[in-house]
Design a protein around this motif. Structure first.
Motif, PDB file in Angstrom:
ATOM      1  N   UNK A  64      -0.785  51.395   5.730  1.00 21.60           N
ATOM      2  CA  UNK A  64      -2.039  51.368   4.972  1.00 21.60           C
ATOM      3  C   UNK A  64      -2.090  52.494   3.934  1.00 21.60           C
ATOM      4  N   UNK A  65      -1.543  53.668   4.293  1.00 18.46           N
ATOM      5  CA  UNK A  65      -1.530  54.785   3.328  1.00 18.46           C
ATOM      6  C   UNK A  65      -0.784  54.386   2.061  1.00 18.46           C
ATOM      7  N   UNK A 312     -11.226  48.709   3.555  1.00 15.48           N
ATOM      8  CA  UNK A 312      -9.915  48.526   4.175  1.00 15.48           C
ATOM      9  C   UNK A 312      -9.648  47.042   4.479  1.00 15.48           C
ATOM     10  N   UNK A 313     -10.702  46.296   4.811  1.00 17.35           N
ATOM     11  CA  UNK A 313     -10.482  44.866   5.100  1.00 17.35           C
ATOM     12  C   UNK A 313      -9.959  44.139   3.866  1.00 17.35           C
ATOM     13  N   UNK A 314     -10.409  44.574   2.694  1.00 23.67           N
ATOM     14  CA  UNK A 314      -9.895  43.974   1.459  1.00 23.67           C
ATOM     15  C   UNK A 314      -8.393  44.249   1.327  1.00 23.67           C
ATOM     16  N   UNK A 315      -8.006  45.494   1.572  1.00 27.13           N
ATOM     17  CA  UNK A 315      -6.592  45.863   1.446  1.00 27.13           C
ATOM     18  C   UNK A 315      -5.749  45.068   2.454  1.00 27.13           C
ATOM     19  N   UNK A 321      -2.151  38.156   2.449  1.00 26.91           N
ATOM     20  CA  UNK A 321      -1.878  37.062   1.509  1.00 26.91           C
ATOM     21  C   UNK A 321      -0.567  37.294   0.768  1.00 26.91           C
ATOM     22  N   UNK A 322      -0.324  38.548   0.388  1.00 24.47           N
ATOM     23  CA  UNK A 322       0.909  38.871  -0.336  1.00 24.47           C
ATOM     24  C   UNK A 322       2.134  38.574   0.514  1.00 24.47           C
ATOM     25  N   UNK A 323       2.032  38.896   1.794  1.00 27.66           N
ATOM     26  CA  UNK A 323       3.157  38.677   2.699  1.00 27.66           C
ATOM     27  C   UNK A 323       3.388  37.176   2.891  1.00 27.66           C
ATOM     28  N   UNK A 324       2.286  36.435   2.986  1.00 24.28           N
ATOM     29  CA  UNK A 324       2.382  34.984   3.171  1.00 24.28           C
ATOM     30  C   UNK A 324       3.118  34.340   1.978  1.00 24.28           C
TER      31      UNK A 324
END
Ligand code: TRP
Length: 361
Positions: A64-65, A312-315, A321-324
């Motif tokens: 996350x950082x 943080x939920x947005x991130x 989604x990016x990983x998908x």
């Protein structure tokens, strides 16, 4: 051919100014240039585990950082696909097949791996996963058919090894993979930014890095205590530029606009350097200027980071989604690879027919 970017970082800590001038700033420029059809930015947690197997929580906590640092620097999820490496299992499968195309001695010659082995005192017992990470990095790059890999100079050996794997694969199994090009920073000072103490390596334990999320007072403290020319004692002494960290940082960061805003009595860095070498220019004045430059560069980044930290939920959704999306692309490449290797037994009837002919003729 469409241009595709893949690059990434190991999530073992917050990102610092070395990452910024060495790669992050360029990524954002490339993203905004509109020249690239697709951009993939990978948080390489699986690679980070190859030398942090005892500290999985360190890797877990830093994902996350790094994502926050990315967004804070201006990577835009609408244009750049952010992804978590371990959640794309296709990469592991590609790695396994590429392993057959690389020799142990070739891996032993990889200069980055060599120096990392030394740094981590792995000489006596190198984890196999760590030893083979250049092959997994080749999978990262080729899975997305990347044409362009913007990274720091330390990644050059990885790119060379990737190119070799691509050539070997294409020669053995037929044209399938794309040979990537490395994109290094144009500015020499950005290639390898030293720590604030002048040491070549920036490290958390040495306390010699300025982080992107660092508070203004901390930045100032680090800049004002930076390593300069130890023989430049009196203001009137002539000063040396080589190995002078303050000037290396100015080389990396300062622009004409910074001079106009913070030090208008000099028109450019060349003039400031000339005065320093001649004598009559004190370190404090130069450091104060550098502090202004770095503060003005990092302030908007820090502010944006604070905003994203509130959401943080947005991130999390950006990463999910990016990983998908990344998985879809990597799965296509893996299918191509298996087809070229003729290990796609159940995809068509080809293999079945071969076997029937063999046993029934
Ligand atoms: N090796 C890179 C680092 O140490 C991280 C990384 C993993 C990477 N896979 C990559 C970089 C693919 C560029 C391309 O930070």
């Amino acid at each position: 051919m469409s241009k595709i970017i893949l690059t990434g970082d190991r999530p073992t800590g917050k990102l610092h100014v070395g990452h910024y001038v060495g790669s992050l700033k360029r990524r954002v420029e490339l993203q905004n240039s509109g020249d690239y059809e697709k951009i993939f930015i990978m948080i390489a947690d699986a690679q980070a585990l190859t030398d942090n197997s005892d500290h999985p929580e360190k890797v877990r906590n830093n994902i996350m950082e790094v994502a926050l640092d990315y967004l804070a620097c201006g990577l835009d999820p609408e244009k750049s696909n952010l992804l978590i490496q371990s959640q794309v299992p296709e990469l592991t499968e590609l790695t396994f097949y590429y392993m057959n195309l690389v020799t142990v001695s070739r891996l032993q010659r990889n200069p980055t791996v060599k120096s990392e082995i030394q740094m981590r005192n792995f000489e006596a017992s190198i984890p196999v996963g760590f030893f083979t990470y250049p092959i997994s990095q080749a999978a990262d790059i080729t899975a997305f058919k990347a044409t362009t890999v913007p990274v720091g100079e330390d990644q050059l050996p990885m790119l060379e090894q990737t190119k070799e794997i691509v050539r070997k694969f294409n020669a053995v199994y037929g044209d399938t993979l794309v040979e990537p090009d490395i994109l290094l920073p144009d500015n020499k000072a950005c290639l390898r930014l030293p720590g604030t103490d002048g040491k070549a390596k920036m490290s958390k334990s040495l306390g010699n890095c300025i982080y992107l999320s660092e508070e203004p007072e901390e930045i100032k403290k680090k800049v004002m205590s930076m390593f300069t020319d130890p023989d430049h004692i009196k203001i009137t002494d002539s000063g040396k530029l080589e190995g002078n960290t303050v000037f290396t940082y100015l080389d990396a960061f300062s622009t004409k606009e910074h001079f106009e805003a913070f030090l208008p009595e000099y028109s450019c860095l060349g003039e400031l350097k000339e005065h320093y070498t001649r004598g009559g220019l004190g370190d404090v004045k130069v450091k104060k200027f550098l502090n202004n430059v770095i503060q003005s560069e990092l302030e908007p980044i820090r502010n944006r980071r604070c905003e994203y930290q509130k959401n943080i939920s947005y991130v999390y959704e950006v990463l999910r989604k990016g990983t998908e999306k990344a998985r879809e692309v990597a799965a296509c490449t893996l299918a191509d690879v298996k087809k070229s290797m003729k290990i796609n037994y159940f995809d068509t009837n080809e293999w079945l027919e071969e076997q029937i002919n063999k046993y029934h003729s």
